[in-house]
Design a protein around this motif. Structure first.
Motif, mmCIF file in Angstrom:
data_model
loop_
_atom_site.group_PDB
_atom_site.id
_atom_site.type_symbol
_atom_site.label_atom_id
_atom_site.label_comp_id
_atom_site.label_asym_id
_atom_site.label_seq_id
_atom_site.Cartn_x
_atom_site.Cartn_y
_atom_site.Cartn_z
ATOM 1 N N GLN A 199 18.354 -15.550 9.830
ATOM 2 C CA GLN A 199 17.914 -16.908 9.505
ATOM 3 C C GLN A 199 16.489 -16.892 8.968
ATOM 4 N N GLY A 200 15.609 -16.112 9.605
ATOM 5 C CA GLY A 200 14.226 -16.032 9.133
ATOM 6 C C GLY A 200 14.131 -15.455 7.727
ATOM 7 N N LEU A 201 14.912 -14.428 7.438
ATOM 8 C CA LEU A 201 14.909 -13.842 6.089
ATOM 9 C C LEU A 201 15.447 -14.834 5.061
ATOM 10 N N TRP A 202 16.487 -15.562 5.437
ATOM 11 C CA TRP A 202 17.058 -16.579 4.548
ATOM 12 C C TRP A 202 16.021 -17.654 4.229
ATOM 13 N N ILE A 203 15.299 -18.096 5.250
ATOM 14 C CA ILE A 203 14.257 -19.102 5.043
ATOM 15 C C ILE A 203 13.162 -18.556 4.139
ATOM 16 N N ALA A 204 12.788 -17.289 4.322
ATOM 17 C CA ALA A 204 11.748 -16.679 3.484
ATOM 18 C C ALA A 204 12.187 -16.618 2.023
ATOM 19 N N VAL A 205 13.446 -16.271 1.789
ATOM 20 C CA VAL A 205 13.969 -16.228 0.414
ATOM 21 C C VAL A 205 13.938 -17.623 -0.198
ATOM 22 N N LEU A 206 14.385 -18.616 0.549
ATOM 23 C CA LEU A 206 14.378 -19.984 0.033
ATOM 24 C C LEU A 206 12.963 -20.457 -0.271
ATOM 25 N N THR A 207 12.025 -20.091 0.588
ATOM 26 C CA THR A 207 10.645 -20.535 0.417
ATOM 27 C C THR A 207 10.016 -19.950 -0.834
ATOM 28 N N HIS A 208 10.295 -18.695 -1.124
ATOM 29 C CA HIS A 208 9.595 -18.002 -2.206
ATOM 30 C C HIS A 208 10.345 -17.972 -3.529
ATOM 31 N N TYR A 209 11.663 -18.160 -3.503
ATOM 32 C CA TYR A 209 12.428 -17.947 -4.730
ATOM 33 C C TYR A 209 13.267 -19.149 -5.163
ATOM 34 N N PRO A 211 13.220 -23.364 -6.052
ATOM 35 C CA PRO A 211 12.319 -24.500 -6.271
ATOM 36 C C PRO A 211 12.189 -25.380 -5.027
ATOM 37 N N ALA A 212 10.988 -25.888 -4.806
ATOM 38 C CA ALA A 212 10.689 -26.608 -3.573
ATOM 39 C C ALA A 212 11.604 -27.800 -3.353
ATOM 40 N N ASN A 213 11.992 -28.495 -4.448
ATOM 41 C CA ASN A 213 12.824 -29.683 -4.282
ATOM 42 C C ASN A 213 14.231 -29.351 -3.802
ATOM 43 N N ARG A 214 14.651 -28.092 -3.948
ATOM 44 C CA ARG A 214 15.956 -27.655 -3.431
ATOM 45 C C ARG A 214 15.779 -26.787 -2.184
ATOM 46 N N GLY A 215 14.805 -25.890 -2.231
ATOM 47 C CA GLY A 215 14.590 -25.015 -1.091
ATOM 48 C C GLY A 215 14.222 -25.769 0.168
ATOM 49 N N GLY A 216 13.430 -26.839 0.017
ATOM 50 C CA GLY A 216 13.062 -27.639 1.190
ATOM 51 C C GLY A 216 14.271 -28.236 1.869
ATOM 52 N N PHE A 217 15.208 -28.731 1.072
ATOM 53 C CA PHE A 217 16.440 -29.282 1.639
ATOM 54 C C PHE A 217 17.244 -28.192 2.337
ATOM 55 N N LEU A 218 17.392 -27.038 1.687
ATOM 56 C CA LEU A 218 18.206 -25.970 2.258
ATOM 57 C C LEU A 218 17.604 -25.445 3.553
ATOM 58 N N ILE A 219 16.285 -25.513 3.684
ATOM 59 C CA ILE A 219 15.626 -25.090 4.918
ATOM 60 C C ILE A 219 15.775 -26.154 6.000
ATOM 61 N N ALA A 220 15.662 -27.417 5.624
ATOM 62 C CA ALA A 220 15.610 -28.489 6.617
ATOM 63 C C ALA A 220 16.977 -28.982 7.061
ATOM 64 N N ALA A 268 1.247 -24.109 14.770
ATOM 65 C CA ALA A 268 2.147 -23.979 13.621
ATOM 66 C C ALA A 268 1.850 -22.730 12.802
ATOM 67 N N PRO A 269 1.951 -21.538 13.417
ATOM 68 C CA PRO A 269 1.647 -20.316 12.669
ATOM 69 C C PRO A 269 2.685 -19.981 11.619
ATOM 70 N N ILE A 270 3.910 -20.484 11.801
ATOM 71 C CA ILE A 270 5.010 -20.209 10.877
ATOM 72 C C ILE A 270 5.673 -21.519 10.520
ATOM 73 N N SER A 271 6.024 -21.676 9.249
ATOM 74 C CA SER A 271 6.749 -22.858 8.805
ATOM 75 C C SER A 271 8.101 -22.419 8.246
ATOM 76 N N PRO A 272 9.189 -23.074 8.670
ATOM 77 C CA PRO A 272 9.262 -24.201 9.587
ATOM 78 C C PRO A 272 9.086 -23.763 11.040
ATOM 79 N N ALA A 273 8.513 -24.651 11.839
ATOM 80 C CA ALA A 273 8.207 -24.317 13.230
ATOM 81 C C ALA A 273 9.464 -24.096 14.057
#
Length: 381
Positions: A199-209, A211-220, A268-273
Protein backbone atom coordinates in the motif's frame (compact mmCIF):
# COMPACT_ATOMS: atom_id res chain seq x y z
CA UNK A 1 -37.62 -23.93 8.20
CA UNK A 2 -35.90 -27.23 7.53
CA UNK A 3 -35.82 -30.09 10.01
CA UNK A 4 -32.04 -29.64 10.41
CA UNK A 5 -32.47 -25.96 11.20
CA UNK A 6 -35.20 -26.72 13.74
CA UNK A 7 -32.89 -29.16 15.52
CA UNK A 8 -29.84 -26.91 15.37
CA UNK A 9 -28.16 -25.96 18.65
CA UNK A 10 -28.51 -22.36 19.86
CA UNK A 11 -26.29 -19.85 18.06
CA UNK A 12 -22.97 -19.15 19.71
CA UNK A 13 -23.05 -15.85 21.59
CA UNK A 14 -19.64 -14.34 21.31
CA UNK A 15 -18.84 -11.65 23.88
CA UNK A 16 -19.75 -8.21 22.55
CA UNK A 17 -16.88 -5.83 21.84
CA UNK A 18 -18.46 -2.84 23.55
CA UNK A 19 -15.32 -0.70 23.70
CA UNK A 20 -15.05 -0.92 19.91
CA UNK A 21 -18.64 0.22 19.57
CA UNK A 22 -17.83 3.35 21.56
CA UNK A 23 -14.68 3.87 19.51
CA UNK A 24 -16.80 3.99 16.35
CA UNK A 25 -18.60 7.07 17.67
CA UNK A 26 -15.31 8.90 18.30
CA UNK A 27 -14.18 8.10 14.76
CA UNK A 28 -17.47 9.32 13.30
CA UNK A 29 -17.26 12.55 15.31
CA UNK A 30 -13.76 13.21 13.92
CA UNK A 31 -15.26 13.19 10.42
CA UNK A 32 -18.28 15.26 11.47
CA UNK A 33 -16.15 17.91 13.21
CA UNK A 34 -13.88 18.15 10.16
CA UNK A 35 -16.77 18.70 7.74
CA UNK A 36 -18.62 21.14 9.99
CA UNK A 37 -15.38 23.14 10.26
CA UNK A 38 -14.58 23.01 6.55
CA UNK A 39 -18.08 24.30 5.70
CA UNK A 40 -17.72 27.13 8.22
CA UNK A 41 -20.56 26.14 10.56
CA UNK A 42 -18.18 25.76 13.49
CA UNK A 43 -14.77 27.20 14.17
CA UNK A 44 -11.87 25.27 15.67
CA UNK A 45 -8.15 25.88 15.46
CA UNK A 46 -6.68 24.75 12.17
CA UNK A 47 -4.26 22.40 13.90
CA UNK A 48 -7.22 20.30 15.08
CA UNK A 49 -8.50 19.68 11.55
CA UNK A 50 -4.95 19.12 10.33
CA UNK A 51 -4.36 16.57 13.08
CA UNK A 52 -7.54 14.79 12.03
CA UNK A 53 -6.44 15.03 8.38
CA UNK A 54 -9.97 16.26 7.61
CA UNK A 55 -11.37 12.97 8.92
CA UNK A 56 -9.46 10.73 6.52
CA UNK A 57 -7.57 8.91 9.28
CA UNK A 58 -10.86 8.22 11.07
CA UNK A 59 -12.24 6.52 7.95
CA UNK A 60 -9.15 4.30 7.84
CA UNK A 61 -9.85 3.37 11.46
CA UNK A 62 -13.38 2.41 10.35
CA UNK A 63 -11.92 0.06 7.73
CA UNK A 64 -9.61 -1.60 10.27
CA UNK A 65 -12.53 -1.98 12.68
CA UNK A 66 -14.66 -3.47 9.94
CA UNK A 67 -12.12 -6.16 9.08
CA UNK A 68 -11.48 -7.00 12.73
CA UNK A 69 -15.11 -7.28 13.81
CA UNK A 70 -16.24 -9.20 10.75
CA UNK A 71 -13.45 -11.72 11.37
CA UNK A 72 -14.46 -11.90 15.02
CA UNK A 73 -18.15 -12.50 14.26
CA UNK A 74 -17.81 -14.59 11.07
CA UNK A 75 -14.61 -16.48 11.75
CA UNK A 76 -16.18 -19.81 10.74
CA UNK A 77 -17.91 -18.49 7.61
CA UNK A 78 -18.12 -21.28 5.03
CA UNK A 79 -20.74 -22.78 2.72
CA UNK A 80 -23.15 -21.30 0.21
CA UNK A 81 -26.04 -20.53 2.58
CA UNK A 82 -23.91 -18.90 5.31
CA UNK A 83 -22.22 -16.76 2.65
CA UNK A 84 -25.64 -15.75 1.30
CA UNK A 85 -26.75 -14.77 4.79
CA UNK A 86 -23.52 -12.85 5.29
CA UNK A 87 -24.18 -10.76 2.18
CA UNK A 88 -27.82 -10.24 3.21
CA UNK A 89 -26.64 -8.99 6.59
CA UNK A 90 -24.18 -6.59 4.96
CA UNK A 91 -26.81 -5.23 2.57
CA UNK A 92 -29.32 -4.88 5.40
CA UNK A 93 -26.82 -2.88 7.41
CA UNK A 94 -25.62 -0.62 4.61
CA UNK A 95 -28.36 0.12 2.10
CA UNK A 96 -31.28 1.63 4.06
CA UNK A 97 -29.12 4.52 5.30
CA UNK A 98 -27.54 4.89 1.85
CA UNK A 99 -31.01 5.53 0.44
CA UNK A 100 -31.89 7.95 3.24
CA UNK A 101 -28.65 9.85 2.65
CA UNK A 102 -29.48 10.21 -1.04
CA UNK A 103 -32.99 11.43 -0.19
CA UNK A 104 -31.66 14.11 2.16
CA UNK A 105 -28.87 14.95 -0.28
CA UNK A 106 -31.50 15.51 -2.98
CA UNK A 107 -32.66 18.58 -1.04
CA UNK A 108 -29.24 20.13 -1.51
CA UNK A 109 -29.06 19.12 -5.17
CA UNK A 110 -32.45 20.68 -5.94
CA UNK A 111 -31.54 23.83 -4.01
CA UNK A 112 -28.25 24.21 -5.90
CA UNK A 113 -29.85 23.39 -9.27
CA UNK A 114 -30.43 27.03 -10.20
CA UNK A 115 -27.41 28.36 -8.29
CA UNK A 116 -24.28 27.64 -10.34
CA UNK A 117 -22.00 28.98 -7.61
CA UNK A 118 -23.37 26.41 -5.18
CA UNK A 119 -23.22 23.61 -7.73
CA UNK A 120 -19.52 24.34 -8.15
CA UNK A 121 -18.61 24.84 -4.49
CA UNK A 122 -20.75 22.01 -3.14
CA UNK A 123 -20.54 19.40 -5.90
CA UNK A 124 -17.73 20.44 -8.28
CA UNK A 125 -20.31 20.85 -11.07
CA UNK A 126 -20.26 23.80 -13.46
CA UNK A 127 -23.85 23.18 -14.56
CA UNK A 128 -26.76 20.86 -13.86
CA UNK A 129 -26.55 18.28 -16.62
CA UNK A 130 -26.57 14.53 -17.12
CA UNK A 131 -23.66 14.33 -14.71
CA UNK A 132 -26.13 14.59 -11.86
CA UNK A 133 -28.02 11.56 -13.14
CA UNK A 134 -24.78 9.63 -13.58
CA UNK A 135 -23.79 10.60 -10.06
CA UNK A 136 -27.16 9.43 -8.76
CA UNK A 137 -26.65 6.09 -10.47
CA UNK A 138 -23.24 5.75 -8.84
CA UNK A 139 -24.73 6.57 -5.44
CA UNK A 140 -27.53 4.02 -5.85
CA UNK A 141 -25.09 1.31 -6.93
CA UNK A 142 -22.54 2.29 -4.26
CA UNK A 143 -19.74 2.71 -6.78
CA UNK A 144 -18.72 6.36 -6.30
CA UNK A 145 -15.35 5.34 -4.82
CA UNK A 146 -14.38 3.78 -8.15
CA UNK A 147 -14.98 6.99 -10.12
CA UNK A 148 -12.05 9.47 -10.03
CA UNK A 149 -14.17 12.49 -10.91
CA UNK A 150 -15.41 14.94 -8.28
CA UNK A 151 -18.45 15.78 -10.40
CA UNK A 152 -19.55 12.14 -10.11
CA UNK A 153 -18.61 11.27 -6.54
CA UNK A 154 -19.44 14.51 -4.70
CA UNK A 155 -23.13 15.24 -5.53
CA UNK A 156 -25.91 13.81 -3.36
CA UNK A 157 -23.71 12.44 -0.57
CA UNK A 158 -19.94 12.80 -0.78
CA UNK A 159 -18.99 10.54 2.19
CA UNK A 160 -20.68 7.60 0.44
CA UNK A 161 -17.38 6.92 -1.36
CA UNK A 162 -16.37 4.84 1.67
CA UNK A 163 -19.40 2.59 1.15
CA UNK A 164 -17.91 1.62 -2.21
CA UNK A 165 -14.84 0.46 -0.30
CA UNK A 166 -16.90 -1.45 2.26
CA UNK A 167 -18.91 -3.25 -0.42
CA UNK A 168 -15.67 -4.26 -2.13
CA UNK A 169 -14.30 -5.55 1.16
CA UNK A 170 -17.50 -7.48 1.88
CA UNK A 171 -17.30 -9.16 -1.52
CA UNK A 172 -13.77 -10.39 -0.74
CA UNK A 173 -14.30 -11.26 2.91
CA UNK A 174 -15.49 -14.90 2.54
CA UNK A 175 -12.30 -15.68 0.63
CA UNK A 176 -10.02 -13.64 2.91
CA UNK A 177 -11.32 -15.24 6.10
CA UNK A 178 -10.66 -18.73 4.71
CA UNK A 179 -7.04 -17.81 3.97
CA UNK A 180 -6.41 -16.12 7.28
CA UNK A 181 -8.10 -18.91 9.21
CA UNK A 182 -5.86 -21.54 7.59
CA UNK A 183 -2.57 -19.67 7.78
CA UNK A 184 -0.28 -19.86 10.78
CA UNK A 185 0.24 -16.71 12.82
CA UNK A 186 3.74 -16.06 11.40
CA UNK A 187 2.33 -16.37 7.87
CA UNK A 188 -0.50 -13.97 8.75
CA UNK A 189 2.01 -11.46 10.14
CA UNK A 190 4.14 -11.64 6.99
CA UNK A 191 1.06 -11.30 4.77
CA UNK A 192 -0.18 -8.27 6.72
CA UNK A 193 3.24 -6.60 6.56
CA UNK A 194 3.49 -7.30 2.83
CA UNK A 195 0.06 -5.81 2.13
CA UNK A 196 0.85 -2.72 4.21
CA UNK A 197 4.22 -2.14 2.50
CA UNK A 198 2.58 -2.66 -0.91
CA UNK A 199 0.00 0.00 0.00
CA UNK A 200 2.82 2.42 0.86
CA UNK A 201 4.59 1.74 -2.45
CA UNK A 202 1.32 2.19 -4.34
CA UNK A 203 0.74 5.54 -2.62
CA UNK A 204 4.31 6.62 -3.45
CA UNK A 205 3.80 5.77 -7.14
CA UNK A 206 0.53 7.69 -7.23
CA UNK A 207 2.11 10.67 -5.50
CA UNK A 208 5.08 10.97 -7.84
CA UNK A 209 3.84 9.69 -11.19
CA UNK A 210 0.09 10.44 -11.42
CA UNK A 211 -1.32 13.96 -11.88
CA UNK A 212 -2.45 15.42 -8.57
CA UNK A 213 -6.09 15.78 -9.65
CA UNK A 214 -6.26 12.00 -10.18
CA UNK A 215 -3.60 10.73 -7.81
CA UNK A 216 -5.17 12.55 -4.86
CA UNK A 217 -8.45 10.77 -5.46
CA UNK A 218 -6.78 7.37 -5.86
CA UNK A 219 -4.93 7.89 -2.58
CA UNK A 220 -7.91 9.21 -0.62
CA UNK A 221 -10.91 7.24 -1.91
CA UNK A 222 -10.05 4.37 -4.24
CA UNK A 223 -11.20 0.99 -2.80
CA UNK A 224 -8.06 -0.89 -3.91
CA UNK A 225 -5.91 1.61 -2.02
CA UNK A 226 -7.80 1.05 1.22
CA UNK A 227 -8.00 -2.73 1.02
CA UNK A 228 -4.84 -2.94 3.15
CA UNK A 229 -6.64 -1.37 6.14
CA UNK A 230 -9.40 -3.97 5.99
CA UNK A 231 -6.85 -6.77 5.62
CA UNK A 232 -4.86 -5.51 8.62
CA UNK A 233 -8.08 -5.59 10.64
CA UNK A 234 -8.61 -9.26 9.76
CA UNK A 235 -4.95 -10.02 10.47
CA UNK A 236 -5.20 -8.29 13.86
CA UNK A 237 -8.07 -10.58 14.84
CA UNK A 238 -6.20 -13.68 13.65
CA UNK A 239 -3.02 -12.75 15.50
CA UNK A 240 -4.98 -12.07 18.69
CA UNK A 241 -7.79 -14.66 18.37
CA UNK A 242 -9.20 -13.79 21.79
CA UNK A 243 -6.09 -14.68 23.77
CA UNK A 244 -5.83 -12.92 27.16
CA UNK A 245 -3.37 -10.04 27.51
CA UNK A 246 -1.93 -9.17 30.89
CA UNK A 247 -3.66 -6.06 32.24
CA UNK A 248 -0.41 -4.21 32.98
CA UNK A 249 1.10 -5.03 29.59
CA UNK A 250 -2.15 -4.02 27.89
CA UNK A 251 -2.20 -0.69 29.73
CA UNK A 252 1.39 0.13 28.83
CA UNK A 253 0.84 -0.89 25.20
CA UNK A 254 -2.36 1.16 25.00
CA UNK A 255 -0.61 4.26 26.35
CA UNK A 256 2.26 3.81 23.92
CA UNK A 257 -0.09 3.26 20.98
CA UNK A 258 -2.09 6.40 21.77
CA UNK A 259 1.11 8.43 22.20
CA UNK A 260 2.37 7.23 18.81
CA UNK A 261 -0.96 8.04 17.11
CA UNK A 262 -1.07 11.54 18.61
CA UNK A 263 2.54 12.17 17.61
CA UNK A 264 1.90 11.14 14.00
CA UNK A 265 -1.31 13.20 13.89
CA UNK A 266 0.39 16.36 15.13
CA UNK A 267 3.74 15.91 13.40
CA UNK A 268 2.49 14.37 10.14
CA UNK A 269 5.89 13.04 9.04
CA UNK A 270 4.31 11.07 6.17
CA UNK A 271 1.40 11.97 3.92
CA UNK A 272 -1.19 10.55 3.91
CA UNK A 273 -1.12 10.14 7.68
CA UNK A 274 -3.44 7.14 7.59
CA UNK A 275 -0.68 4.94 6.13
CA UNK A 276 1.69 4.98 9.15
CA UNK A 277 -1.33 4.99 11.46
CA UNK A 278 -2.96 1.83 10.12
CA UNK A 279 -0.81 -0.74 12.00
CA UNK A 280 -1.29 1.34 15.15
CA UNK A 281 -5.05 1.34 14.59
CA UNK A 282 -4.93 -2.46 14.34
CA UNK A 283 -3.00 -2.65 17.62
CA UNK A 284 -5.40 -0.20 19.28
CA UNK A 285 -8.39 -2.32 18.25
CA UNK A 286 -6.80 -5.48 19.67
CA UNK A 287 -5.94 -3.79 22.96
CA UNK A 288 -9.47 -2.44 23.39
CA UNK A 289 -11.05 -5.76 22.38
CA UNK A 290 -8.83 -7.57 24.89
CA UNK A 291 -10.39 -5.64 27.76
CA UNK A 292 -13.19 -8.20 27.72
CA UNK A 293 -15.74 -7.27 30.39
CA UNK A 294 -13.39 -4.87 32.16
CA UNK A 295 -14.98 -1.46 32.67
CA UNK A 296 -14.28 1.23 30.12
CA UNK A 297 -15.85 4.62 29.52
CA UNK A 298 -16.11 3.62 25.86
CA UNK A 299 -18.55 0.90 26.94
CA UNK A 300 -20.89 3.15 28.94
CA UNK A 301 -24.54 2.80 27.84
CA UNK A 302 -24.57 6.25 26.23
CA UNK A 303 -21.40 5.45 24.29
CA UNK A 304 -22.87 2.14 23.11
CA UNK A 305 -25.97 3.91 21.81
CA UNK A 306 -23.91 6.60 20.09
CA UNK A 307 -21.58 3.96 18.66
CA UNK A 308 -24.48 1.97 17.25
CA UNK A 309 -25.82 5.16 15.66
CA UNK A 310 -22.39 6.14 14.29
CA UNK A 311 -23.05 4.74 10.81
CA UNK A 312 -26.14 6.94 10.43
CA UNK A 313 -24.18 9.87 11.84
CA UNK A 314 -21.34 9.36 9.39
CA UNK A 315 -23.48 8.91 6.30
CA UNK A 316 -26.12 11.58 6.98
CA UNK A 317 -24.14 14.45 8.46
CA UNK A 318 -22.98 16.09 5.21
CA UNK A 319 -26.41 16.03 3.50
CA UNK A 320 -27.75 17.58 6.72
CA UNK A 321 -25.01 20.23 6.60
CA UNK A 322 -26.34 21.29 3.18
CA UNK A 323 -29.80 21.63 4.70
CA UNK A 324 -28.40 23.80 7.48
CA UNK A 325 -26.67 25.98 4.91
CA UNK A 326 -29.90 26.21 2.89
CA UNK A 327 -31.89 27.53 5.85
CA UNK A 328 -29.12 29.97 6.78
CA UNK A 329 -27.75 28.57 10.03
CA UNK A 330 -25.03 31.07 11.00
CA UNK A 331 -21.54 29.98 12.05
CA UNK A 332 -20.59 30.04 15.69
CA UNK A 333 -22.78 28.85 18.57
CA UNK A 334 -25.65 27.93 16.23
CA UNK A 335 -23.27 25.68 14.31
CA UNK A 336 -22.39 23.78 17.46
CA UNK A 337 -26.10 23.44 18.26
CA UNK A 338 -26.95 21.91 14.88
CA UNK A 339 -23.92 19.62 15.13
CA UNK A 340 -25.27 18.32 18.44
CA UNK A 341 -28.70 18.05 16.80
CA UNK A 342 -27.12 15.95 14.04
CA UNK A 343 -25.90 13.47 16.63
CA UNK A 344 -29.42 13.27 18.10
CA UNK A 345 -30.90 12.81 14.63
CA UNK A 346 -28.53 9.88 14.04
CA UNK A 347 -29.77 8.21 17.23
CA UNK A 348 -33.38 8.66 16.13
CA UNK A 349 -32.59 7.34 12.65
CA UNK A 350 -30.78 4.33 14.10
CA UNK A 351 -33.56 3.52 16.55
CA UNK A 352 -36.60 4.01 14.34
CA UNK A 353 -35.29 3.46 10.81
CA UNK A 354 -31.90 1.77 10.46
CA UNK A 355 -32.24 -1.02 13.04
CA UNK A 356 -35.88 -1.95 12.21
CA UNK A 357 -35.19 -2.08 8.46
CA UNK A 358 -32.07 -4.14 9.05
CA UNK A 359 -34.08 -6.71 10.99
CA UNK A 360 -36.85 -6.68 8.38
CA UNK A 361 -34.47 -7.30 5.45
CA UNK A 362 -32.68 -10.09 7.26
CA UNK A 363 -35.94 -11.80 8.17
CA UNK A 364 -37.18 -11.62 4.60
CA UNK A 365 -34.01 -12.60 2.74
CA UNK A 366 -31.93 -14.76 5.07
CA UNK A 367 -32.04 -18.53 4.61
CA UNK A 368 -32.15 -21.04 7.46
CA UNK A 369 -28.90 -22.87 8.20
CA UNK A 370 -28.07 -25.79 10.47
CA UNK A 371 -25.59 -23.61 12.33
CA UNK A 372 -26.54 -19.96 12.82
CA UNK A 373 -23.81 -17.48 12.02
CA UNK A 374 -25.41 -14.33 13.36
CA UNK A 375 -24.45 -12.60 16.59
CA UNK A 376 -25.12 -9.21 18.04
CA UNK A 377 -23.62 -6.71 15.59
CA UNK A 378 -21.08 -4.44 17.20
CA UNK A 379 -18.50 -2.03 15.89
CA UNK A 380 -19.64 -2.34 12.30
CA UNK A 381 -20.00 -6.10 12.10
Amino acid sequence: MTRAAQQAPPAERRPSLDSLTGLRFLAAMAVVLSHFTETGLVQVDSWVVNALDSGRTAVSLFFVLSGFVLAYNYRELAGRVPRWNFYVARLARIYPVVLLGIAIGALGVVYAWTRPNLLLSWFALESADLGLLASLGAQLTMTTGWLPFAALNQPWNGPAWSISCEMFFYALFPLLIIWFRRWSRPTVAVAALTVWVAQGLWIAVLTHYVPANRGGFLIAQFPLTHLAEFVLGIAAWRLWSGNPIDRRIRGIALAGTMAALVTIALWAPISPAYWPMTPLFALLVVLLAARGKARSWLALPVMLLLGEASYSLYLLHLPLVRVYEMVGVPPGPAGWVVMAATVLISVVVFTWYEAPLRRFIRRRLARPTPTAMTTREVAGS
